[in-house]
Design a protein around this motif. Structure first.
Motif, mmCIF file in Angstrom:
data_model
loop_
_atom_site.group_PDB
_atom_site.id
_atom_site.type_symbol
_atom_site.label_atom_id
_atom_site.label_comp_id
_atom_site.label_asym_id
_atom_site.label_seq_id
_atom_site.Cartn_x
_atom_site.Cartn_y
_atom_site.Cartn_z
ATOM 1 N N SER A 95 -3.458 -7.483 -13.009
ATOM 2 C CA SER A 95 -2.747 -7.401 -11.734
ATOM 3 C C SER A 95 -1.993 -6.079 -11.675
ATOM 4 O O SER A 95 -1.543 -5.556 -12.692
ATOM 5 C CB SER A 95 -1.791 -8.587 -11.571
ATOM 6 O OG SER A 95 -0.825 -8.581 -12.594
ATOM 7 N N VAL A 96 -1.895 -5.506 -10.491
ATOM 8 C CA VAL A 96 -1.247 -4.202 -10.347
ATOM 9 C C VAL A 96 -0.030 -4.312 -9.450
ATOM 10 O O VAL A 96 0.113 -5.255 -8.672
ATOM 11 C CB VAL A 96 -2.214 -3.142 -9.769
ATOM 12 C CG1 VAL A 96 -3.358 -2.883 -10.713
ATOM 13 C CG2 VAL A 96 -2.710 -3.533 -8.409
ATOM 14 N N SER A 97 0.835 -3.311 -9.574
ATOM 15 C CA SER A 97 2.033 -3.254 -8.752
ATOM 16 C C SER A 97 2.373 -1.789 -8.503
ATOM 17 O O SER A 97 1.958 -0.905 -9.247
ATOM 18 C CB SER A 97 3.183 -3.956 -9.464
ATOM 19 O OG SER A 97 4.356 -3.887 -8.696
ATOM 20 N N SER A 98 3.138 -1.560 -7.467
ATOM 21 C CA SER A 98 3.538 -0.191 -7.145
ATOM 22 C C SER A 98 4.880 0.182 -7.760
ATOM 23 O O SER A 98 5.312 1.320 -7.643
ATOM 24 C CB SER A 98 3.580 0.004 -5.631
ATOM 25 O OG SER A 98 4.495 -0.905 -5.051
ATOM 26 N N ASN B 293 4.046 8.695 -5.905
ATOM 27 C CA ASN B 293 3.533 9.707 -6.837
ATOM 28 C C ASN B 293 2.076 9.466 -7.226
ATOM 29 O O ASN B 293 1.525 10.213 -8.025
ATOM 30 C CB ASN B 293 4.395 9.748 -8.097
ATOM 31 C CG ASN B 293 5.818 10.147 -7.799
ATOM 32 O OD1 ASN B 293 6.067 10.983 -6.935
ATOM 33 N ND2 ASN B 293 6.764 9.538 -8.500
ATOM 34 N N GLY B 294 1.471 8.389 -6.699
ATOM 35 C CA GLY B 294 0.073 8.080 -6.992
ATOM 36 C C GLY B 294 -0.147 7.212 -8.213
ATOM 37 O O GLY B 294 -1.275 7.056 -8.668
ATOM 38 N N TYR B 295 0.911 6.608 -8.735
ATOM 39 C CA TYR B 295 0.798 5.772 -9.933
ATOM 40 C C TYR B 295 0.799 4.289 -9.577
ATOM 41 O O TYR B 295 1.486 3.863 -8.653
ATOM 42 C CB TYR B 295 1.952 6.045 -10.904
ATOM 43 C CG TYR B 295 1.845 7.365 -11.613
ATOM 44 C CD1 TYR B 295 1.044 7.499 -12.736
ATOM 45 C CD2 TYR B 295 2.542 8.479 -11.153
ATOM 46 C CE1 TYR B 295 0.939 8.707 -13.391
ATOM 47 C CE2 TYR B 295 2.439 9.699 -11.799
ATOM 48 C CZ TYR B 295 1.630 9.805 -12.916
ATOM 49 O OH TYR B 295 1.527 11.001 -13.567
ATOM 50 N N VAL B 296 0.010 3.535 -10.329
ATOM 51 C CA VAL B 296 0.064 2.068 -10.257
ATOM 52 C C VAL B 296 0.474 1.568 -11.641
ATOM 53 O O VAL B 296 0.219 2.220 -12.657
ATOM 54 C CB VAL B 296 -1.281 1.436 -9.829
ATOM 55 C CG1 VAL B 296 -1.593 1.759 -8.387
ATOM 56 C CG2 VAL B 296 -2.417 1.854 -10.723
#
Length: 147
Positions: free
Chosen positions: A33-36, A100-103
């Motif tokens: 699972s991903v998050s910002s 910043n483009g990171y997950v």
């Protein structure tokens, strides 16, 4: 310790290992699972086990120290989140990427979770086998006086 205590002890072990299996399942389900943001990201969880102490007296009436007393099972006292760092990946095209483009991915180690799953399921099975053996022993004791 009486033979009937074995059922309580093995039952507490089975219950505790069930909780361990549930936390492993939760960790595995959330592994990708991903998050910002780091604050919203799932963190791996692990149960904390504790011995259930029994109050025992020696034959002369003095209480035994806790280091000499037999345990009466195990219990889960807490479920703690892992302090391991989260995985942060640069994926600017991902819909959950931050400014910043990171997950952020959870700190779940899938190999470690599989090892925990195998260990918990084997521990559960051992406790079930102990209960079955104790049941067979009690049945044999009941048949001793019949012949």
């Amino acid at each position: 310790m009486s033979l009937s205590n074995i059922f309580n002890i093995a039952g507490s072990g089975m219950s505790s290992q069930s909780i361990r299996l549930n936390t492993v399942a939760s960790n595995m389900a959330n592994a990708e699972s991903v998050s910002s943001s780091a604050d919203d990201t799932y963190r791996a969880r692990q149960p904390v086990f504790q011995l259930i102490q029994a109050q025992q007296d020696d034959p002369f009436g003095a209480a035994l120290s806790s280091s000499m007393a037999a345990g009466q099972g195990v219990q889960v006292v807490d479920i703690v989140e892992s302090e391991a760092p989260l995985r942060q990946q640069y994926e600017p095209n991902h819909p959950m990427a931050d400014e910043n483009g990171y997950v952020f991915y959870p700190n779940v180690n899938v190999v470690e979770e599989m090892t925990n799953m195998i260990s918990a399921s084997r521990s559960f099975q051992v406790n079930a086998d102990i209960m079955n053996t104790a049941k067979e022993m009690m049945q044999r004791v009941l048949t001793l006086g019949q012949s």
